[in-house]
Design a protein around this motif. Sequence first.
Motif, mmCIF file in Angstrom:
data_model
loop_
_atom_site.group_PDB
_atom_site.id
_atom_site.type_symbol
_atom_site.label_atom_id
_atom_site.label_comp_id
_atom_site.label_asym_id
_atom_site.label_seq_id
_atom_site.Cartn_x
_atom_site.Cartn_y
_atom_site.Cartn_z
ATOM 1 N N VAL A 1 3.616 41.224 -48.255
ATOM 2 C CA VAL A 1 5.127 41.081 -48.648
ATOM 3 C C VAL A 1 5.500 39.716 -48.048
ATOM 4 O O VAL A 1 6.463 39.001 -48.147
ATOM 5 N N SER A 2 4.412 39.114 -47.021
ATOM 6 C CA SER A 2 4.885 37.632 -46.586
ATOM 7 C C SER A 2 3.532 37.209 -45.902
ATOM 8 O O SER A 2 2.462 37.959 -45.948
ATOM 9 N N ASN B 1 11.425 42.763 -50.546
ATOM 10 C CA ASN B 1 10.000 42.377 -49.416
ATOM 11 C C ASN B 1 10.757 41.837 -48.485
ATOM 12 O O ASN B 1 10.092 41.732 -47.364
ATOM 13 N N GLY B 2 11.796 40.853 -48.391
ATOM 14 C CA GLY B 2 12.481 40.383 -47.542
ATOM 15 C C GLY B 2 12.702 41.075 -46.271
ATOM 16 O O GLY B 2 12.564 40.924 -45.236
ATOM 17 N N ALA C 1 9.544 42.300 -44.601
ATOM 18 C CA ALA C 1 8.854 41.408 -43.833
ATOM 19 C C ALA C 1 9.621 41.264 -42.563
ATOM 20 O O ALA C 1 8.828 40.969 -41.500
ATOM 21 N N ASN D 1 13.342 33.404 -45.472
ATOM 22 C CA ASN D 1 12.228 34.075 -46.543
ATOM 23 C C ASN D 1 11.214 32.973 -46.866
ATOM 24 O O ASN D 1 10.129 33.201 -46.999
ATOM 25 N N VAL E 1 7.880 34.966 -47.749
ATOM 26 C CA VAL E 1 8.190 36.331 -48.423
ATOM 27 C C VAL E 1 7.923 36.205 -49.937
ATOM 28 O O VAL E 1 8.336 35.279 -50.617
#
Length: 195
Positions: A12-13, A42-43, A46, A179, A184
């Motif tokens: 995700v990151s 996803n942010g 993360a 992000n 991200v």
Amino acid sequence: MTDALPAGAPAVSWLDLPTPRPSDAVQAVLDRTKEKLGYVRNGQTALLARPELVLAQDALSRAVNANPASTLSPKERELIALVVSSENRCEPCVLGHASALRGITGDAFWVERVQVNYRHAPLSVRERALADYALAITRAPGAIEPADLERLRAAGLGEAEILDAAAIAAYFNFSNRINSAIGVAPNHEAYAAHR
């Protein structure tokens, strides 16, 4: 106790942190997002290693984006978010806000034009003023002066609406920067939504 992402799951990151089990408060944020969007950003995933950041970002997001006292329309709010995110080239935010704006307007072509260059998209005088203000906040906040607010007033925005626009643009600049700083990944679900 922490759990890593399942084997084979896309990252995700760029961070290589274990994913902790969310507290009840953080889980409530994730559940609220999933209920609204159908997926967790996803942010958010993360940031799970710093639950206080997840909670603070969620509280600020709700304060600026879901304020019932605000008279900015959902379209205007997402326009500001998309202009800021496009200027910052924040992939997850561009895809997410373009998706939200497609859902609001039902006009994917118009949204794509805003995403590429809002100056070429047909905007109302009010929308153009908001987009220009969001861009100024993103590019050169120290150069903003009273005349910039006068342009917003001339386009029909009230004082509280100007404050709301400033807060929304400032919030998304924060979100974009964190992000982008940790890489991200955009959510595929955002890209696919409302097409």
